[in-house]
Scaffold this motif. Sequence first.
Motif, PDB file in Angstrom:
ATOM      1  N   ALA A  37      -6.606  17.334   2.493  1.00 16.65           N
ATOM      2  CA  ALA A  37      -5.604  16.503   1.816  1.00 16.65           C
ATOM      3  C   ALA A  37      -5.022  15.479   2.781  1.00 16.65           C
ATOM      4  CB  ALA A  37      -4.492  17.376   1.245  1.00 16.65           C
ATOM      5  N   ILE A  38      -4.787  14.264   2.259  1.00 18.22           N
ATOM      6  CA  ILE A  38      -4.247  13.172   3.073  1.00 18.22           C
ATOM      7  C   ILE A  38      -3.100  12.507   2.318  1.00 18.22           C
ATOM      8  CG2 ILE A  38      -4.779  10.932   4.119  1.00 18.22           C
ATOM      9  CD1 ILE A  38      -7.615  11.921   4.545  1.00 18.22           C
ATOM     10  N   GLY A  39      -1.946  12.427   2.957  1.00 15.24           N
ATOM     11  CA  GLY A  39      -0.784  11.804   2.340  1.00 15.24           C
ATOM     12  C   GLY A  39      -0.871  10.287   2.382  1.00 15.24           C
ATOM     13  N   CYS A  40      -0.501   9.642   1.256  1.00 13.87           N
ATOM     14  CA  CYS A  40      -0.583   8.186   1.139  1.00 13.87           C
ATOM     15  C   CYS A  40       0.672   7.667   0.449  1.00 13.87           C
ATOM     16  CB  CYS A  40      -1.814   7.780   0.330  1.00 13.87           C
ATOM     17  SG  CYS A  40      -3.369   8.528   0.872  1.00 13.87           S
ATOM     18  N   SER A  41       0.813   6.346   0.407  1.00 12.80           N
ATOM     19  CA  SER A  41       1.970   5.737  -0.251  1.00 12.80           C
ATOM     20  C   SER A  41       1.536   4.449  -0.935  1.00 12.80           C
ATOM     21  CB  SER A  41       3.071   5.447   0.774  1.00 12.80           C
ATOM     22  OG  SER A  41       2.613   4.510   1.737  1.00 12.80           O
ATOM     23  N   PHE A  42       2.432   3.929  -1.802  1.00 16.68           N
ATOM     24  CA  PHE A  42       2.186   2.645  -2.458  1.00 16.68           C
ATOM     25  C   PHE A  42       3.506   1.897  -2.566  1.00 16.68           C
ATOM     26  CE2 PHE A  42       2.845   5.772  -5.869  1.00 16.68           C
ATOM     27  CZ  PHE A  42       3.824   5.166  -6.639  1.00 16.68           C
ATOM     28  N   ASP A  43       3.437   0.631  -2.908  1.00 14.90           N
ATOM     29  CA  ASP A  43       4.618  -0.233  -2.995  1.00 14.90           C
ATOM     30  C   ASP A  43       5.548   0.289  -4.092  1.00 14.90           C
ATOM     31  OD1 ASP A  43       6.494  -2.253  -3.236  1.00 14.90           O
ATOM     32  OD2 ASP A  43       5.028  -3.881  -3.111  1.00 14.90           O
ATOM     33  N   SER A  44       6.799   0.556  -3.754  1.00 15.14           N
ATOM     34  CA  SER A  44       7.761   1.106  -4.715  1.00 15.14           C
ATOM     35  C   SER A  44       8.049   0.146  -5.860  1.00 15.14           C
ATOM     36  CB  SER A  44       9.062   1.483  -4.012  1.00 15.14           C
ATOM     37  OG  SER A  44       9.631   0.351  -3.381  1.00 15.14           O
ATOM     38  N   ALA A  45       7.677  -1.136  -5.712  1.00 16.52           N
ATOM     39  CA  ALA A  45       7.887  -2.086  -6.810  1.00 16.52           C
ATOM     40  C   ALA A  45       7.079  -1.688  -8.046  1.00 16.52           C
ATOM     41  CB  ALA A  45       7.496  -3.494  -6.364  1.00 16.52           C
ATOM     42  N   PHE A  46       5.996  -0.983  -7.841  1.00 15.20           N
ATOM     43  CA  PHE A  46       5.184  -0.561  -8.984  1.00 15.20           C
ATOM     44  C   PHE A  46       5.884   0.490  -9.838  1.00 15.20           C
ATOM     45  CE2 PHE A  46       1.516  -1.932  -6.208  1.00 15.20           C
ATOM     46  CZ  PHE A  46       1.171  -3.029  -6.997  1.00 15.20           C
ATOM     47  N   LEU A  47       6.929   1.118  -9.315  1.00 13.41           N
ATOM     48  CA  LEU A  47       7.644   2.136 -10.084  1.00 13.41           C
ATOM     49  C   LEU A  47       8.379   1.546 -11.279  1.00 13.41           C
ATOM     50  CD1 LEU A  47       9.055   4.401  -7.225  1.00 13.41           C
ATOM     51  CD2 LEU A  47       7.098   4.843  -8.719  1.00 13.41           C
ATOM     52  N   ALA A  48       8.432   0.228 -11.383  1.00 13.01           N
ATOM     53  CA  ALA A  48       9.001  -0.406 -12.574  1.00 13.01           C
ATOM     54  C   ALA A  48       8.115  -0.175 -13.795  1.00 13.01           C
ATOM     55  CB  ALA A  48       9.176  -1.910 -12.344  1.00 13.01           C
ATOM     56  N   VAL A  49       6.843   0.109 -13.554  1.00 11.46           N
ATOM     57  CA  VAL A  49       5.911   0.431 -14.637  1.00 11.46           C
ATOM     58  C   VAL A  49       6.163   1.881 -15.059  1.00 11.46           C
ATOM     59  CG1 VAL A  49       3.470   0.604 -15.255  1.00 11.46           C
ATOM     60  CG2 VAL A  49       4.242  -1.154 -13.644  1.00 11.46           C
ATOM     61  N   ASP A  69      -9.832  10.305  12.468  1.00  8.48           N
ATOM     62  CA  ASP A  69      -8.866   9.226  12.278  1.00  8.48           C
ATOM     63  C   ASP A  69      -8.514   9.143  10.792  1.00  8.48           C
ATOM     64  OD1 ASP A  69      -7.240   7.050  12.372  1.00  8.48           O
ATOM     65  OD2 ASP A  69      -8.765   5.617  13.015  1.00  8.48           O
ATOM     66  N   GLU A  70      -7.523   9.959  10.371  1.00  6.24           N
ATOM     67  CA  GLU A  70      -7.136   9.986   8.961  1.00  6.24           C
ATOM     68  C   GLU A  70      -6.536   8.667   8.506  1.00  6.24           C
ATOM     69  OE1 GLU A  70      -4.593  13.186   7.941  1.00  6.24           O
ATOM     70  OE2 GLU A  70      -6.116  14.752   8.249  1.00  6.24           O
ATOM     71  N   THR A  71      -6.054   7.859   9.460  1.00  4.80           N
ATOM     72  CA  THR A  71      -5.434   6.582   9.092  1.00  4.80           C
ATOM     73  C   THR A  71      -6.402   5.695   8.320  1.00  4.80           C
ATOM     74  OG1 THR A  71      -4.047   6.695  11.069  1.00  4.80           O
ATOM     75  CG2 THR A  71      -4.248   4.551   9.996  1.00  4.80           C
ATOM     76  N   GLN A  72      -7.660   5.687   8.731  1.00  5.04           N
ATOM     77  CA  GLN A  72      -8.643   4.855   8.053  1.00  5.04           C
ATOM     78  C   GLN A  72      -8.846   5.308   6.600  1.00  5.04           C
ATOM     79  OE1 GLN A  72      -9.952   2.054   9.322  1.00  5.04           O
ATOM     80  NE2 GLN A  72      -8.632   2.449  11.096  1.00  5.04           N
ATOM     81  N   ILE A  73      -8.904   6.622   6.403  1.00  5.37           N
ATOM     82  CA  ILE A  73      -9.064   7.139   5.035  1.00  5.37           C
ATOM     83  C   ILE A  73      -7.822   6.822   4.213  1.00  5.37           C
ATOM     84  CG2 ILE A  73      -9.402   9.217   3.658  1.00  5.37           C
ATOM     85  CD1 ILE A  73     -10.920  10.426   5.981  1.00  5.37           C
ATOM     86  N   ARG A  74      -6.636   7.013   4.823  1.00  6.13           N
ATOM     87  CA  ARG A  74      -5.376   6.726   4.123  1.00  6.13           C
ATOM     88  C   ARG A  74      -5.331   5.269   3.679  1.00  6.13           C
ATOM     89  NH1 ARG A  74      -2.349   8.043   7.882  1.00  6.13           N
ATOM     90  NH2 ARG A  74      -1.976  10.194   7.190  1.00  6.13           N
ATOM     91  N   HIS A  75      -5.659   4.372   4.558  1.00  6.70           N
ATOM     92  CA  HIS A  75      -5.632   2.946   4.208  1.00  6.70           C
ATOM     93  C   HIS A  75      -6.640   2.637   3.098  1.00  6.70           C
ATOM     94  CE1 HIS A  75      -3.776   1.724   8.349  1.00  6.70           C
ATOM     95  NE2 HIS A  75      -2.900   2.265   7.516  1.00  6.70           N
ATOM     96  N   GLY A  76      -7.772   3.319   3.131  1.00  8.00           N
ATOM     97  CA  GLY A  76      -8.769   3.112   2.077  1.00  8.00           C
ATOM     98  C   GLY A  76      -8.246   3.557   0.719  1.00  8.00           C
TER      99      GLY A  76
END
Length: 748
Positions: free
Chosen positions: A281-293, A332-339
Amino acid sequence: MTNSRPLLIELGTEELPIGAIDLLASAFATKICEQLESHRIETEMEAVALERAPWPASRRTLHTIYATPRRIAVHITRVASSQSQFSEPVLGPSVQVGLDEGGNPTPALLGFAKKNGIAAEGKQLAQMLIDTPQGQRFGFHRNAGGRALVDLLPGLLAEAVKALPIAKPMRWGDHAWSFVRPLHWLVVLHGDQVIETEMFGIRSTRHSRGHRFMADKPVWITDADGYVEALRAAHVLADPTERRARIRGEVARVAAQLGGMPQMDDALLDQLANLTEWPVAIGCSFDSAFLAVPQEALISTMVANQKFVPLLDGHGHMLPRFIGVANIESRDETQIRHGYERVIRPRFADAKFFYDEDLKTPLAQHQQALAAVVDQPALGSLWDKSLRVAELARVIAGRVGADAAQAAHAASLAKCDLLTRMVGEFPELQGIMGRTYALAQGESPEIARALDEVYMPRAAGDTIAASTLGRVLAVAERADTLAGLFAIGGKPGGAKDPYALRRAALGLARTLIEGGLQLDTRGLLLEALDAIPEAALAAGLKAAKIASALDAGARRAALAEEIERFIVERLRGYYAEQGIAAGVFEAVLAVAPSSLVDLDRRLRALAEFSRLPECAALAAANKRVANILRKQAELGESPAANIDQSLIQVPSERTMMLALQIARDRINQAVRRHDYAEALAIPARVDLFQSAPGFFAPFDAPSLLAAIDDYFERVMIAVEDPAIRRNRLAILAEFQRVFATVADLSRL
């Protein structure tokens, strides 16, 4: 079992379709076990308790199923190295063919004997008879079996693979082979021995394959029992149960780090398990502006398209974080996270665009466009359906105390979100987006909520609509669907149900029962059928086998009865899951309650009462009465229309009459209060005669049950005087009617 050892068979393939892996693996294991049994090769067995079976437990081969995206395998605990010895018949010609008119062997029988090396002739041949379902035939029994597993396994493996449920077989290379995916390796081990065979051009070995990225090389399997550990060392978790447990643990670990609660149901877990061999499992995030949807739209695209796990806070609100499950332990989990974050961004951007554009058009403006969308050619457009549902909802609302105007307005909006961009992209959001847009565009919370609840329950196990208005719409929607499709001949046949009418019928029944909507089921269906166009009704006459000579009203009445039976049939399984016996269901159904709510109340009261000892005695008395009345009817004699007091000759008859009168009055009072538990208990109550002061029954513990027992003991039905005989039958018929007030106990 002689020389029994564990058996392992693994088929290594290209990546399998994730939706087919579990089914294929289970079917493969089942077919292998069936083939071993049919070839009389002994395996280690375990007892299996069959649900609700009155006979002893059956037995099945002890085996374990393994499956990953690149393999399906079965491990059977113990398998004999050869067949069991058995005797099998060798059949020749029939008696008519094998003997001539003089009883001598014909050339056909002599040829059979010579072919099988039988030296006997004449009368000896005539004695070689074996009974078969088609009559006697000449033949003999010979010893068979004993063939080695190594000789039989290639054939039974081929038969097992041939029988797998593969929807779309794939061909590869320049040959005619076909399988779900190209085969790359084959492992067949009996203990530590390789059983040589070939399939799709691949010969069996002891070499499996490791993880495609972390250990993509042959994996030496020493013996069948070492399979799981050998693959684990090559970063493959072959056991799907272990893989699911690892995913749960990994997701929980990362969710705790991100401060959220993962939303991962069994369906998503199954998909993740079938996509990975070594899940991380890999933790990720997205732009909180999308939470308006609306979060339902974000979760839908996240789960359906990317198989990511959304995270919610303690209040059920979506967090701008999610979890991806990778099939690799990366340095390097960062690469997978960014993907992962990169692929989710355009999905969310599309959802936000659809949402913003949809908000520009009020739901009501889609009504006109619904007229251009065909629902069913014979039933008209979606707007026609909306009008029918709106009128039916208005009528239902008036009967259950809901706002009729609100119900009609909500029904007219219920289909409008089908024409929005969001539902066009995500059909599973139908209703959810209707609620969201209605709230955003100024509709009342009650109306908005009903636009979502009209589709509840969406699937088996879901809850029904919570609000009365939502329940009204849910009932009206399903009643119109059933009425329309039955009218045009769309009733399900066999296993086919293209319009999901069984689900619609159960959803309608559950909403009425669990929502406490006291509606006449037949009357509701008649009103729904009244709105169906006459042309559509005529189109379904042939399919429904209803005589065209009937007038429109009679046709609709016949259809309403058929649909009501269809709905009630769906309730058999519904109540069986709740532990209500089939006999209880039949007993209540026999008295034809007018509403499903009333049916439910009677069922639950009778189910509780059936556990009491009094119930068995009352049921036996009812059966005895029913048998007497039936036998007399077969002799052409029916009970008198009314009981004649002047023909009562035995005190037990008078006691029976008084007990019936008192019990009938008290039962009717309880039924009017819908207190069916009390109504069922009254016949066995020993205080029955308290309302008749000064009357003493000629037996102890006076009750209706005691009265009928005394009646059977002291009163002879089959007397010579036909008037007295028919009068006594009338008393029994009255007893039967009193009991049938709640249910037909003779069916228990």
